[in-house]
Scaffold this motif. Structure first.
Motif, PDB file in Angstrom:
ATOM      1  N   ARG A 257       0.829  -1.202   0.000  1.00 36.90           N
ATOM      2  CA  ARG A 257       0.000   0.000   0.000  1.00 36.90           C
ATOM      3  C   ARG A 257       0.872   1.264   0.000  1.00 36.90           C
ATOM      4  O   ARG A 257       0.599   2.215  -0.729  1.00 36.90           O
ATOM      5  CB  ARG A 257      -0.924  -0.004   1.214  1.00 36.90           C
ATOM      6  CG  ARG A 257      -1.811   1.239   1.293  1.00 36.90           C
ATOM      7  CD  ARG A 257      -2.766   1.153   2.456  1.00 36.90           C
ATOM      8  NE  ARG A 257      -3.722   0.061   2.281  1.00 36.90           N
ATOM      9  CZ  ARG A 257      -4.696  -0.228   3.154  1.00 36.90           C
ATOM     10  NH1 ARG A 257      -4.818   0.488   4.269  1.00 36.90           N
ATOM     11  NH2 ARG A 257      -5.527  -1.210   2.925  1.00 36.90           N
ATOM     12  N   THR A 258       1.914   1.241   0.814  1.00 41.69           N
ATOM     13  CA  THR A 258       2.809   2.408   0.860  1.00 41.69           C
ATOM     14  C   THR A 258       3.512   2.615  -0.462  1.00 41.69           C
ATOM     15  O   THR A 258       3.657   3.751  -0.942  1.00 41.69           O
ATOM     16  CB  THR A 258       3.851   2.237   1.979  1.00 41.69           C
ATOM     17  OG1 THR A 258       3.176   2.160   3.234  1.00 41.69           O
ATOM     18  CG2 THR A 258       4.835   3.392   2.001  1.00 41.69           C
ATOM     19  N   ARG A 261       1.192   4.207  -2.939  1.00 37.76           N
ATOM     20  CA  ARG A 261       0.971   5.622  -2.633  1.00 37.76           C
ATOM     21  C   ARG A 261       2.183   6.473  -3.004  1.00 37.76           C
ATOM     22  O   ARG A 261       2.049   7.559  -3.585  1.00 37.76           O
ATOM     23  CB  ARG A 261       0.660   5.772  -1.143  1.00 37.76           C
ATOM     24  CG  ARG A 261       0.279   7.208  -0.765  1.00 37.76           C
ATOM     25  CD  ARG A 261      -0.092   7.347   0.696  1.00 37.76           C
ATOM     26  NE  ARG A 261       1.063   7.143   1.563  1.00 37.76           N
ATOM     27  CZ  ARG A 261       1.244   6.089   2.346  1.00 37.76           C
ATOM     28  NH1 ARG A 261       0.337   5.107   2.364  1.00 37.76           N
ATOM     29  NH2 ARG A 261       2.315   5.977   3.112  1.00 37.76           N
ATOM     30  N   GLN A 264       2.523   6.730  -6.866  1.00 40.32           N
ATOM     31  CA  GLN A 264       1.444   7.555  -7.410  1.00 40.32           C
ATOM     32  C   GLN A 264       1.683   9.031  -7.133  1.00 40.32           C
ATOM     33  O   GLN A 264       1.528   9.884  -8.017  1.00 40.32           O
ATOM     34  CB  GLN A 264       0.098   7.129  -6.800  1.00 40.32           C
ATOM     35  CG  GLN A 264      -1.093   7.913  -7.325  1.00 40.32           C
ATOM     36  CD  GLN A 264      -1.351   7.659  -8.799  1.00 40.32           C
ATOM     37  OE1 GLN A 264      -1.297   6.537  -9.270  1.00 40.32           O
ATOM     38  NE2 GLN A 264      -1.640   8.715  -9.550  1.00 40.32           N
ATOM     39  N   SER A 265       2.088   9.366  -5.918  1.00 37.86           N
ATOM     40  CA  SER A 265       2.287  10.773  -5.565  1.00 37.86           C
ATOM     41  C   SER A 265       3.510  11.363  -6.252  1.00 37.86           C
ATOM     42  O   SER A 265       3.565  12.557  -6.521  1.00 37.86           O
ATOM     43  CB  SER A 265       2.426  10.928  -4.047  1.00 37.86           C
ATOM     44  OG  SER A 265       3.598  10.267  -3.577  1.00 37.86           O
TER      45      SER A 265
END
Length: 360
Positions: A257-258, A261, A264-265
């Motif tokens: 999950r990290t 994220r 994506q960021s």
């Protein structure tokens, strides 16, 4: 009507090609090259600035405009086009968006959007559309090397930085500066018909490009984020393997999950898409520098199925593998020898042919 909104720093090339594409469309239409009747207003062009004053282009030239931008002059069906503004770094973008004339322009863009005027921008000017709020909840593209900055600043915009042009209804966006030609062809297609757009492309010898992904060289999208850098190194070291999200997360010492994220960021994409682009980037390099077959290269970058590789390659680069190879001028194995043999035969035949005598 097409209004080209220019600010200080406007790209000379983008502005020029925008005027030329629409001018060619008008000339072809008036010559009877389209069957349907199109209003003359469609081909009317004006170059405007916020205050109606001349602007300094990116190359330092003074460019006189036709007048100021006014809301009442434009109506639904008209198009306001923003050529690129030459901002190549985030610092330059910050300075650009902080300018007083740009801030006034953002308010004007929002008002025109409410009036259903079509808005279009290319390169760094796409940041103005996003900052004005007219891209929220829509898809958009921007110049490929500023894609990560765009994704971070405007998370509510669905970024498609691989696309050359994205049509999101009343808003169109295009990639790097010379993608402005593609943007203008899209405007011609929308306002005067697809047939005329194709004729303009042929008339101006503009190739049809759907993707700018082939120009997204890895070195230009490098990030300072250590997780993204670690992922890039891991993928490149294992470019011939199929990697799961868990493999990638373990290699970067993060949770899946990290990792999702962070990528994506930072890059505005997913770990899988990042890995895929790195593999395709390696394939492009091999096509341009070796004589290996497409099947061999597919296997080297982790694709057991050459057909799947070709499909993904075309989606990511906008071209077939062999087209990229031909564009790089790489000969297949045996071609240099055949060329030498043909040249030798030609020389022999030329030597054996009796020379025609000429009189004086």
């Amino acid at each position: 009507m097409i209004a080209h909104l220019v600010f200080d720093g406007v790209s000379d090339g983008s502005l020029g090609v925008g005027l030329e594409v629409m001018g060619a469309a008008a000339r072809l239409a008036r010559a009877g090259r389209i069957a349907a009747h199109v209003s003359e207003r469609v081909f009317r062009q004006r170059v405007v600035s916020m205050a109606g004053q001349s602007v300094r282009t990116g190359t330092g030239r003074t460019f006189a405009v036709d007048g100021p931008l006014t809301v009442r002059e434009l109506r639904q069906g008209d198009v306001l086009v923003l050529p690129g503004l030459g901002a190549a770094t985030e610092d330059q973008l910050d300075a650009l968006l902080a300018r007083e004339d740009i801030q006034r322009g953002l308010g004007m863009l929002a008002r025109l959007a409410r009036k259903r005027v079509t808005l279009a921008a290319s390169c760094s000017a796409t940041f103005l559309l996003a900052a004005a709020g007219v891209l929220e909840g829509r898809q958009a593209t921007t110049t490929w090397w500023l894609g990560p900055a765009f994704a971070r600043r405007f998370p509510r915009v669905s970024l498609r930085s691989d696309k050359m042009v994205v049509d999101a209804g009343d808003v169109l966006t295009a990639g790097a500066a010379l993608a402005h030609a593609d943007l203008m062809l899209g405007i011609v297609a929308r306002t005067a018909g697809v047939s005329l757009a194709h004729q303009v492309a042929k008339f101006l010898v503009l190739d049809e490009r759907t993707s700018q992904a082939r120009y997204m060289v890895t070195e230009h999208i490098r990030s300072s984020d250590p997780t993204v850098l670690a992922l890039e190194a891991f993928v490149l070291a294992n470019v011939g393997r199929q990697l799961s999200l868990h493999h990638m997360a373990r290699a970067t010492a993060t949770s899946p999950r990290t990792l999702v994220r962070r990528v994506q960021s930072t890059l505005g994409t997913t770990p899988f898409r990042m890995a895929q682009r790195l593999r395709i980037s390696r394939a492009v390099h091999l096509l341009e520098t070796t004589n290996e077959s497409v099947e061999q290269i597919a296997a080297r970058v982790g694709y057991a199925d050459p057909a799947a590789f070709r499909r993904i390659f075309r989606r990511e680069t906008g071209a077939a593998p062999l087209a990229v190879r031909r564009g790089a001028g790489v000969a297949r194995r045996g071609e240099p020898q055949r060329a030498r043999e043909a040249a030798a035969r030609f020389a022999q035949e030329a030597a054996a042919t009796p020379k025609r005598r000429t009189g004086s």
